[in-house]
Design an enzyme around this catalytic site. Sequence first.
Site, PDB file in Angstrom:
ATOM      1  CE  LYS A 285      -3.007  -4.471   5.814  1.00 28.15           C
ATOM      2  NZ  LYS A 285      -2.326  -4.736   4.696  1.00 28.15           N
TER       3      LYS A 285
ATOM      4  CB  SER B 161      -1.044  -1.280   3.264  1.00 23.15           C
ATOM      5  OG  SER B 161      -1.362  -2.697   3.130  1.00 23.15           O
TER       6      SER B 161
ATOM      7  CB  SER C  37       0.786  -4.932   1.733  1.00 23.85           C
ATOM      8  OG  SER C  37       0.357  -3.643   0.878  1.00 23.85           O
TER       9      SER C  37
END
Lengths: 476, 485
Positions: free
Chosen positions: B78, B153, B177
């Site tokens: 990420k 997210s 997330s």
Amino acid sequence: MKYEAVIGLEVHAQLQTNSKIFCGCETAFGEEANTRTCPVCIGMPGVLPVLNRKAVEYIIKTGLATHCAITPYSRFARKNYFYPDLPKGYQISQYELPLCEKGYVEILVDGKVKRIGITRIHLEEDAGKNLHTSESGASLVDLNRAGTPLMEIVSEPDIRSADEAAEYLKKLRSILRYIEVSDADMEKGNFRCDCNVSIRPVGAKEYGTRAEVKNVNSFKFVQKALEYEIKRQAQILDEGGRVVQETRLFDSGKGVTFSMRSKEEAHDYRYFPEPDLVPIVTSQETVDAIRKTITELPEAKRERFVKEYGLPEYDADMLTQSRALAAYYEEAAKLSGQPKVISNWMMGELMRLLNAEGKEIEDCPVKPDRLAGMVKMISDGTISTKIAKTVFEEMYGSGKDAETVVKEKGLVQVSDSGEIETIIADVIKANPAQHADYKGGKDKLFGFFVGQVMKASKGKANPDLVNQLLKKKLSE
Amino acid sequence: MELHDRTIHELRDMLEKGETTSRAVTESVLNRIKTVDDKVKAFITVTADAALAQADRADKDRKAGKASPVLGIPVAIKDNMCTTGTRTTCASKILGNFVPPYDATVVARLNGAGSVMPGKVNMDEFAMGSSTENSAFFPTKNPWDLERIPGGSSGGSAAAVAAGECIAALGSDTGGSIRQPAACCGVVGLKPTYGRVSRYGLVAFASSLDQIGPLTKDVTDTAIVMNIISGHDPKDSTSADVPVPDFTRSLIKDVKGMTVGIPKEYFIEGMDPEVDKAVREAVKALERLGAKVVDVSLPHTGYAVATYYILATSEASSNLARYDGVKYGFRAQGAKDLLDMYMKSRSQGFGPEVKRRIMLGTYALSAGYYDAYYKKGQQVRTLIKQDFDEAFKKADVIATPTAPTAAFKIGEKSSDPLQMYLSDIFTISVNLAGIPGISLPCGFTTGNLPIGLQLLGRHFDEGSVLRAAFAYEQATEWHTKRPKL
């Protein structure tokens, strides 16, 4: 109206750890800009602080040396504000639960011991430094200093004059140096002071409105800033005005304080507990272990000097200002066996010469054994006290011992009564009128004759012997 | 089956038997990215050359006798975890050009174990969002339905795993997330116990809630990645110095003797009936496998979203203060003075959701409001923690839906932040309590969208969570499904 000042001081002292408070960078100064930095102290994304345990130990040590209670559960807080020298946009400091609370420092006021309360001592990080270049108009940021460990020592509003403030700061500095947690050098900027000051009519119980004078960086300036501020506030009140709560700065060139921002413009720092650091839990065992590392502190030493060496409080206070000075004194006192005489010499000639050169006791060319040696030469009659001053200056200048100086300069005291009698005879002969007056009852002229004899002997005549023989000869 | 569709453990076995090479696996993944990422948009940065070099290195190391379950396996990262020499943007304009000179601890651990990084994946800007629509660059699409969000997210991580653009990925979870996008994309996502995995090098959103975890194709892979990334890190004071078990030992197909708690507060009105049904059936399956099912209560659940949006935004307002245009990242041009530079850089550099949260947090911490908001929030947080402590006296794991609905349409909730915040209603309490939680596939809607089952455990008891998850997964087929792209 007569006013009384109410002063509280916030001192920021840099801790003398080898590395910064939250990273491994060294705390070196005068290095090229931004060469003592890493992602952590530059505030790069994603980095985390790791607490330097030594810094905690130093604060606890300071707390113990100032009679504070050590908080068993203490934590860090973020103080949020924007400034280019503050890389994270917040300073890691302490707010609700500081490491140390409720202590005191003792100072001497008119020969009497007075306690100045310590509200709290907490740990925080220093910011970097902005440099403004005049040519390009650009501002540069040097983050070498960012993350240097600082302690903030907050006093109670117990200080009543600029002189007391200076005394308090000196005592605090002396304690920090004794326990070797900070070199507390104001000139290097690692001992800075914010002064909170208000005034009130003598006898009043309520505090007046205070002004804060920020970032004053020398003892002299603290005193001057406070004196100015007290006068300024008194004038406002005398003219029927009101003191406003504000932050002021001291202009050392003009010797005045001026407004920096009002209460309304004060920052809202939005303090909240620092989530990146776990609370500092301090056990009684840890406190006890740190307590053991503290050697005799100035207060205890002062009391001991009074008791053990029979010194007046004032002398004892002066001689215990630094560990080195006290150690010097004790060695010389022991070697000479004349503690009071050593104290007089140190407080007089030795300090005078050191101060003239701005030197510390560590740099004194006359070592304690040499001073003791010289004092012994006085007590055994080899040199007079008067000559000794010359001898001491020579020792200080050349680094030689007293015996050598006395021998080389021929300063041995004349204690041969025959020799002195000859001088006396010459003096009397040269001053017949005075001699006649003396005999006629003008006793005061005795001093004149002593002076003449000493002068003729180039100061070397043993004063006791001169007195004794003169009295006899003058009345003959 | 293509190499890119396989799991870590399948590839590990093949690599160990010499049936394939890391280069072949990496090429398969890179080809897949080339083929489908125009549609999925999971990657912000593809590091193909570096990945192939890492793959060759892994093949060489394997020949030299090195062994590790992730050796030569492509794991996407990420874009809020720092990677030396590879830009780390947080999907924000303000860090658009930021290249870290250091690795996040999790990245260093993966590198040490010989994994391959195919690139950095998309996310909501600074991890603030539940749909990956808040990326400053582009939204990521759900591989099961390109008109829908992949969750957020960590939407890039979940979509990349589901689409076979990597074998596994790391995500971060502040309020759901990892778990919510895992549910949306039909993959497995674990948020470990707070303190289990180092946060060093994870760009902070809310420090007391953020936790890094794996997104994988099955539970076994989650255990494998957890073995690599878990454990105390001297660079993170909040990482716990507790022993790390071998998580693969929890992978036993047996839940006999385990108690599964069902919190009534998590089966609410307004929940998609298909989600409700799938989760209830999953609970029944666990019961059939031998678990005892009991009712538990988490009475302060209703305060979780409000509490979270005070505490998380408060911390964020401070954490994001460092992006000021002074030292790195974006600086606006044409500023008159210092204040103007701050204002312009931050106004232009941050997106609307990030600004909204900075303002919320700044307000909550302000003098005069601190007690009413931040302090009160901390007190409620304690109550929420205590709810879980009580519930875990009765149950070993707690089962809930991961999200109230399956993936919604792109743009559907972006004009209504409050509706968006409610997508995390089942995941947020877990971060406030600091406990571990996993999301794994438990079915599909009639529209063929994945549904997630959330299993929660006690602090540092990821073992029980993995055990229940593995037993359920092995009794079902959901984890074998792949989206058609």
